[in-house]
Design a protein around this motif. Structure first.
Motif, PDB file in Angstrom:
ATOM      1  N   TYR A   1       2.425   7.513 -10.956  1.00  0.00           N
ATOM      2  CA  TYR A   1       3.121   6.314 -10.477  1.00  0.00           C
ATOM      3  C   TYR A   1       2.678   5.078 -11.224  1.00  0.00           C
ATOM      4  O   TYR A   1       1.650   5.077 -11.913  1.00  0.00           O
TER       5      TYR A   1
ATOM      6  N   ALA B   1      -7.160   4.954  -0.766  1.00  0.00           N
ATOM      7  CA  ALA B   1      -7.272   5.089   0.689  1.00  0.00           C
ATOM      8  C   ALA B   1      -6.701   6.434   1.126  1.00  0.00           C
ATOM      9  O   ALA B   1      -7.306   7.141   1.940  1.00  0.00           O
ATOM     10  N   ALA B   2      -5.537   6.802   0.583  1.00  0.00           N
ATOM     11  CA  ALA B   2      -4.919   8.083   0.963  1.00  0.00           C
ATOM     12  C   ALA B   2      -5.828   9.236   0.567  1.00  0.00           C
ATOM     13  O   ALA B   2      -6.028  10.185   1.318  1.00  0.00           O
ATOM     14  N   ARG B   3      -6.415   9.132  -0.610  1.00  0.00           N
ATOM     15  CA  ARG B   3      -7.273  10.210  -1.092  1.00  0.00           C
ATOM     16  C   ARG B   3      -8.519  10.396  -0.235  1.00  0.00           C
ATOM     17  O   ARG B   3      -8.977  11.519  -0.018  1.00  0.00           O
TER      18      ARG B   3
ATOM     19  N   ARG C   1       5.012  -2.868 -16.362  1.00  0.00           N
ATOM     20  CA  ARG C   1       4.447  -3.424 -15.127  1.00  0.00           C
ATOM     21  C   ARG C   1       3.654  -4.687 -15.437  1.00  0.00           C
ATOM     22  O   ARG C   1       3.078  -4.828 -16.518  1.00  0.00           O
TER      23      ARG C   1
ATOM     24  N   ILE D   1      -8.707   5.579 -10.407  1.00  0.00           N
ATOM     25  CA  ILE D   1      -8.792   6.277  -9.117  1.00  0.00           C
ATOM     26  C   ILE D   1      -9.823   7.411  -9.192  1.00  0.00           C
ATOM     27  O   ILE D   1     -10.663   7.578  -8.305  1.00  0.00           O
TER      28      ILE D   1
ATOM     29  N   GLU E   1      -3.056  -1.987  -7.484  1.00  0.00           N
ATOM     30  CA  GLU E   1      -2.317  -0.776  -7.835  1.00  0.00           C
ATOM     31  C   GLU E   1      -3.017   0.492  -7.340  1.00  0.00           C
ATOM     32  O   GLU E   1      -2.369   1.506  -7.103  1.00  0.00           O
ATOM     33  N   VAL E   2      -4.332   0.462  -7.202  1.00  0.00           N
ATOM     34  CA  VAL E   2      -5.045   1.705  -6.882  1.00  0.00           C
ATOM     35  C   VAL E   2      -5.498   1.826  -5.426  1.00  0.00           C
ATOM     36  O   VAL E   2      -5.823   2.913  -4.965  1.00  0.00           O
ATOM     37  N   ILE E   3      -5.500   0.717  -4.705  1.00  0.00           N
ATOM     38  CA  ILE E   3      -6.159   0.728  -3.396  1.00  0.00           C
ATOM     39  C   ILE E   3      -5.451   1.649  -2.391  1.00  0.00           C
ATOM     40  O   ILE E   3      -6.091   2.350  -1.609  1.00  0.00           O
ATOM     41  N   GLY E   4      -4.108   1.693  -2.451  1.00  0.00           N
ATOM     42  CA  GLY E   4      -3.366   2.571  -1.537  1.00  0.00           C
ATOM     43  C   GLY E   4      -3.661   4.034  -1.813  1.00  0.00           C
ATOM     44  O   GLY E   4      -3.967   4.821  -0.901  1.00  0.00           O
ATOM     45  N   ALA E   5      -3.581   4.413  -3.090  1.00  0.00           N
ATOM     46  CA  ALA E   5      -3.825   5.806  -3.459  1.00  0.00           C
ATOM     47  C   ALA E   5      -5.260   6.221  -3.128  1.00  0.00           C
ATOM     48  O   ALA E   5      -5.513   7.327  -2.649  1.00  0.00           O
TER      49      ALA E   5
ATOM     50  N   TRP F   1       0.207   9.390  -3.921  1.00  0.00           N
ATOM     51  CA  TRP F   1      -0.955  10.275  -3.817  1.00  0.00           C
ATOM     52  C   TRP F   1      -0.636  11.500  -2.963  1.00  0.00           C
ATOM     53  O   TRP F   1      -0.947  12.638  -3.327  1.00  0.00           O
TER      54      TRP F   1
ATOM     55  N   LEU G   1       0.808  -1.221   0.000  1.00  0.00           N
ATOM     56  CA  LEU G   1       0.000   0.000   0.000  1.00  0.00           C
ATOM     57  C   LEU G   1       0.842   1.272   0.000  1.00  0.00           C
ATOM     58  O   LEU G   1       0.434   2.297  -0.551  1.00  0.00           O
TER      59      LEU G   1
ATOM     60  N   ASN H   1      -4.076   3.666 -13.946  1.00  0.00           N
ATOM     61  CA  ASN H   1      -4.461   3.902 -12.555  1.00  0.00           C
ATOM     62  C   ASN H   1      -5.133   5.255 -12.312  1.00  0.00           C
ATOM     63  O   ASN H   1      -6.076   5.356 -11.539  1.00  0.00           O
TER      64      ASN H   1
ATOM     65  N   GLY I   1       1.621   3.499  -3.350  1.00  0.00           N
ATOM     66  CA  GLY I   1       0.488   4.230  -3.911  1.00  0.00           C
ATOM     67  C   GLY I   1       0.042   5.379  -3.010  1.00  0.00           C
ATOM     68  O   GLY I   1      -0.319   6.467  -3.477  1.00  0.00           O
ATOM     69  N   MET I   2       0.092   5.129  -1.698  1.00  0.00           N
ATOM     70  CA  MET I   2      -0.284   6.177  -0.736  1.00  0.00           C
ATOM     71  C   MET I   2       0.696   7.352  -0.815  1.00  0.00           C
ATOM     72  O   MET I   2       0.296   8.515  -0.819  1.00  0.00           O
TER      73      MET I   2
ATOM     74  N   ALA J   1       2.785   0.649 -10.383  1.00  0.00           N
ATOM     75  CA  ALA J   1       3.126  -0.362  -9.381  1.00  0.00           C
ATOM     76  C   ALA J   1       3.458  -1.691 -10.046  1.00  0.00           C
ATOM     77  O   ALA J   1       3.044  -1.949 -11.182  1.00  0.00           O
TER      78      ALA J   1
END
Lengths: 261, 325
Positions: free
Chosen positions: A138, B109-111, A158, B78, B103-107, A132, A125, B74, A128-129, A140
């Protein structure tokens, strides 16, 4: 071109482990450079060999993790940044990303590399966090990277769900690396000697305007509640004999018992 | 009423089985907790999945229509999911654990200042807390992870739940979605599909996987013949993809793909825990290995102790007769 590679120190996951009352115990307390982080370091080193530039590694972890920074420096990274957090057990990916974002907001870089996940948690995670939070394009799960000096473009191959995707990123950007992209080098004796003279900047969370309690109680939105054994499968049938017999028996079982043919 | 929103992954005009597994389980979870079940489809033609989705009983389906969703990019995913999350306001957003979702779940969550629990083997909702179990430490143990965040994103490993139909008639909502690619600093140039991807490994009903025991080209040929006879997807252990006999895209395991077919053949695979983590959800496992003590036999429904070079030719021959009939 300046690479900032986020690396992690992890327990040696190949060592046997056991669970007692929901707590994890490992036979060995050996800590190592995470394999995905190592691939990220290796890839950055390969690219600067070709295009020039330097590699800085950044690590969040306890004092003891400095040895992991030294390992990356021995591989060939030019310098290290150690953000000291004595107890990382309460930090989730969101907290790591918050810390790394705070550092990168005040540092210079063209390309940030991280592992696609780390060997201990396999969460995947943080990259990606972090992207953002820094508003970076980016990609992955990279298995290949090429750089075009003139346009400042990084082409990432990728591994996607159906085949491989080639994505062109404009730097500054972030890429998370698969361990399939390269074979990380073993530090040479010369590299190890040189690493001792390389600079490691040490920072406390307060230097980044962060508070450890807030990071574990508020920024970390998930909580670990202990561990349990992976459930086993029901015991099956073991067949022995000559090949023709085995085949007849297996096909019979697949057809009549399992009914999957 | 609080909501569960399920992201629906599609491939070649079909909803992925792993997404239907998530839908099946979330329907049960929604009913049990008096929640509403919603689904979101991002596709150039999202309406074509509505009938199939209705079989699984969502109350509402968000359709985000845009040609960009033909391939995975991505930034677009997102943007679209964020819009739907804002519109729906779910308590829980569930994904099948595909590479695209990972690939998108982290971004995401942050958003949304949300919690993310990826790659779970199972999860539930207890008194407002989302409790999940996920394999960690090279899949040797399960970590229990929970979150009481207002929004929790979860991705679910394939094969964790059974399909269960629950027919209904969902309200459909077309979501306005404009996406301007021109300012984007990430551009999808090309999608390369490798020869091994003839049958989608993570969705396959039958998988034939090769391990170190296949040794060489000759062993590879025997594996390919068996797979062709069964219409199976080919997979491989890390040892074999590293040797170059099969491409890395076919690697099954904790660092590769997670598969959950009806029938899995482990050919010359010793059964290292990292590999098992990628296939233990298979319904029937057949292992062929000459070492009677190989760990793979602990997981095999049917374990054949013997030389794969002697067993595979008559096995393929026998199966060919059955399949041809």
């Amino acid at each position: 071109m300046k690479f900032s590679v986020c690396i992690k120190q992890v327990p040696d996951v190949s060592a046997p482990i056991s669970i007692k009352d929901g707590t994890l115990t490992q036979d060995s307390d050996r800590m190592v450079l995470d394999a995905y982080s190592a691939s990220a370091v290796e890839e950055a080193l390969v690219l600067i060999d070709k295009h020039g530039g330097e590699v800085q590694v950044v690590l969040v972890g306890p004092e003891k993790a400095k040895e992991t920074i030294r390992k990356a420096l021995a591989m060939g990274a030019a310098s290290g940044v150690h953000i000291v957090v004595d107890d990382v057990s309460g930090l989730d990916s969101g907290a790591y990303a918050e810390i790394l974002a705070a550092w990168h907001k005040k540092s210079d870089y063209d390309i940030i590399l991280t592992g696609k996940q780390s060997q201990d948690t396999d969460a995947g995670l943080t990259g990606g966090m972090l992207a953002w939070k820094l508003e970076l394009p980016y990609a992955a799960n990279a298995v290949g990277l090429t750089y075009d000096n003139e346009g400042g473009k990084l082409t990432v191959t990728r591994q996607g769900d159906s085949g491989q995707e080639m994505i062109e990123l404009t730097s500054p950007c972030l890429v998370t690396c698969s361990n399939d992209m390269n074979e990380p080098r073993i530090p040479s004796l010369k590299g190890i000697m040189q690493s001792k003279r390389k600079k490691v900047e040490t920072l406390q969370l307060g230097d980044l305007g962060l508070d450890p309690d807030t990071l574990s109680s508020k920024t970390s939105k998930t909580k670990g509640q202990g561990y349990k054994e992976v459930p086993g499968r029901e015991p099956g049938k073991k067949l022995e004999g000559d090949p023709e017999e085995l085949v007849t028996e297996l096909v019979g079982l697949l057809e009549n018992e399992a009914k999957v043919l | 009423m609080s909501k569960i929103l399920v992201h629906i992954a599609t491939s070649e005009g079909k909803i992925k089985r792993s997404s239907l597994e998530v839908m099946s389980y979330c329907k049960t979870l929604a009913d049990k907790n008096s929640m509403t079940l919603e689904a979101v489809v991002l596709d150039p033609d999202p309406a074509k999945y509505t009938d199939q989705l209705n079989t699984y009983g969502p109350d509402k389906v968000y359709q985000v229509k845009h040609p960009i969703f033909k391939n995975h990019l991505n930034a677009a995913v997102i943007e679209a999911l964020s819009k739907v999350i804002d519109q729906s306001g779910p308590r829980l957003c569930a994904f099948a654990s595909t590479e695209s979702a990972k690939e998108v779940i982290g971004a995401l969550a942050a958003r949304h200042d949300a919690a993310a629990i990826p790659d779970v083997a199972g999860f539930t909702i207890n008194n407002g807390s989302v409790d999940a179990e996920r394999p960690v430490m090279a899949a040797k143990v399960l970590s229990k992870t929970s979150s009481s965040s207002e929004l929790v994103l979860v991705s679910v490993r394939s094969g964790s739940y059974d399909l269960a139909e629950n027919p209904g008639n969902a309200e459909t909502v077309a979501v306005d979605f404009d996406f301007d690619e021109s300012g984007l600093r990430a551009v999808l140039k090309e999608v390369l599909s490798s020869a091994g991807d003839k049958v989608d490994l993570s969705e396959a009903e039958v998988v034939v996987a090769a391990g170190r025991g296949i040794k060489d080209e000759n062993g590879r040929k025997l594996v390919e013949e068996l797979a062709e006879t069964l219409g199976a997807a080919i997979g491989a252990s890390r040892a074999v993809t590293e040797s170059g006999l099969f491409p890395a895209t076919l690697q099954i395991g904790q660092t590769g793909k997670v598969v959950s077919p009806q029938l899995y053949f482990a050919i010359g695979i010793s059964g290292a825990i990292q590999h098992v983590a990628g296939m233990a959800n298979s319904k029937v496992i057949v292992a062929i290995n000459k070492d009677p003590d190989a760990p793979i036999f602990q997981y095999a429904t049917y374990g054949l102790v013997g030389d794969l070079f002697k067993i595979l030719p008559p096995l393929t021959e026998e199966l060919r007769k059955i399949k041809g009939a």
